[in-house]
Design an enzyme around this catalytic site. Structure first.
Site, short mmCIF file in Angstrom:
data_model
loop_
_atom_site.label_atom_id
_atom_site.label_comp_id
_atom_site.label_asym_id
_atom_site.label_seq_id
_atom_site.Cartn_x
_atom_site.Cartn_y
_atom_site.Cartn_z
N HIS A 1 -8.15 -3.77 9.04
CA HIS A 1 -7.08 -4.56 8.42
C HIS A 1 -5.80 -4.58 9.26
CE1 HIS A 1 -5.45 -6.62 4.95
NE2 HIS A 1 -4.47 -5.75 4.81
N TRP A 2 -5.53 -3.51 10.00
CA TRP A 2 -4.30 -3.41 10.78
C TRP A 2 -4.52 -3.92 12.20
CZ3 TRP A 2 -3.43 2.29 9.00
CH2 TRP A 2 -2.80 2.30 7.74
N ASN B 1 4.52 -0.52 9.99
CA ASN B 1 3.61 -1.61 10.36
C ASN B 1 3.83 -2.09 11.79
OD1 ASN B 1 2.84 -3.72 7.42
ND2 ASN B 1 2.07 -1.73 8.04
N ASN C 1 2.13 -9.28 7.85
CA ASN C 1 0.92 -8.49 7.72
C ASN C 1 0.45 -8.49 6.26
OD1 ASN C 1 -1.13 -6.48 8.23
ND2 ASN C 1 0.25 -5.00 7.30
N ARG D 1 2.90 9.05 5.17
CA ARG D 1 2.53 8.17 4.07
C ARG D 1 2.56 8.92 2.74
NH1 ARG D 1 0.84 2.55 4.49
NH2 ARG D 1 0.98 2.06 6.69
N GLY E 1 0.81 -1.21 0.00
CA GLY E 1 0.00 0.00 0.00
C GLY E 1 0.84 1.26 0.00
#
Length: 289
Positions: free
Chosen positions: A265-266, A47, A104, A181, A39
């Site tokens: 998701h995380w 992460n 992950n 990000r 991503g």
């Protein structure tokens, strides 16, 4: 996080015949390899930085940065294709025979593929979402579609939409997260690499190639996985819906599944304490217990 576990203090470089692999190292004990997902602007550090302190109390944690994501040197291969080879290269260069692996999303798939090809290298495997095959939900999931939209035409608004699809609680998407990000995701080399992976044209070509391939998908080979496996998943995952877990849950011979509520998701970020406790219990449990 203890002061000594900073980005700078844990960062390492490893020269290989295919460029420099960068990674973060913390703690002492049995080796624990941590593999990041994919991503915009992803890194292994982002992460897993919040989990390092707790795992470093029991393990020598090694957070590998995959080639093609803007930290380790890129290779000529497609980044997703290069990931598995980089793991084996990394373990060989550090003279590590067998390790535990936490992966992950994409990192979990990579860890699973390494365990299928090299069962002697992975003692125990932990995956976080992303693995398996959709049974009831449409594919690709909402988060993947938002990822493709950002990659095709990057904007801060599209990045925020994608980031919010990753979590159950949107307050976890802070301005600091958006900024770090955005900076990496829009780096020209990193963006070019991302378009090879998640651009709409690339995704369509990948789907066509998989449909025409004689090779079975990795999820169809999970019955051959010899590694003890823990699958962790967020119940409210909008990137890889939780029904994807049904295939690996039914086909991996030695598997347990932990699904976390109010979680996207995380899982390692959004249900940090509960996830760490479950994973540590799995990794430290003696055989036969």
């Amino acid at each position: 996080m203890p002061a000594e576990l900073t980005y700078e203090s844990t960062l390492r470089e490893l020269a290989t015949d295919q460029g420099v692999l960068r990674y973060h190292e913390a703690g002492q004990g049995p080796p624990l390899l941590m593999l990041h997902g994919s991503g915009p602007g992803v890194t292994g550090w982002r992460n897993f930085r919040g989990n390092l302190a707790r795992f470093a109390e029991r393990f020598r944690c090694l957070v590998l940065e995959f080639p093609g994501f803007g930290v380790s040197d890129p290779t000529d291969e497609h980044p997703m294709m290069a990931a598995g080879g980089s793991v084996v290269r990394f373990l060989d260069a550090l003279d590590l025979g067998q390790v535990d692996v936490i992966g992950n999303s994409m990192g979990g798939i990579v860890g699973t593929q390494v365990a299928l090809k090299h069962p002697e290298r992975v003692r125990r495997l932990v995956t976080i979402g992303g693995m398996g095959q959709s049974i009831f939900s449409p594919s690709p999931g909402e988060g993947i579609k938002l990822l493709m939209e950002f990659t095709d035409d990057p904007s801060r608004e599209r990045l925020v939409r994608w980031l919010r699809s990753m979590v159950f609680n949107p307050r976890l998407v802070t301005e600091e997260m958006i900024e770090e990000r955005w900076e990496q995701a829009t780096d020209p080399d990193t963006l070019a690499s991302a378009r090879r992976m998640y651009g709409s044209k690339a995704m369509a070509a990948r789907g066509k190639a998989m449909a025409q391939s004689d090779e079975p998908p990795y999820w169809a080979m999970l019955h051959k996985l010899k590694t003890k496996t823990l699958i962790t998943w967020g119940r409210d995952d909008r990137v890889s819906p939780v029904d994807m877990v049904l295939v690996p849950m039914r086909t991996i011979p030695d598997v347990q599944v932990n699904i976390f509520p109010n979680c996207g998701h995380w899982v390692m970020i959004e249900q940090k304490s509960a996830w760490e406790s479950a994973v540590l219990a799995f990794l430290t449990r003696k055989d036969g217990e």
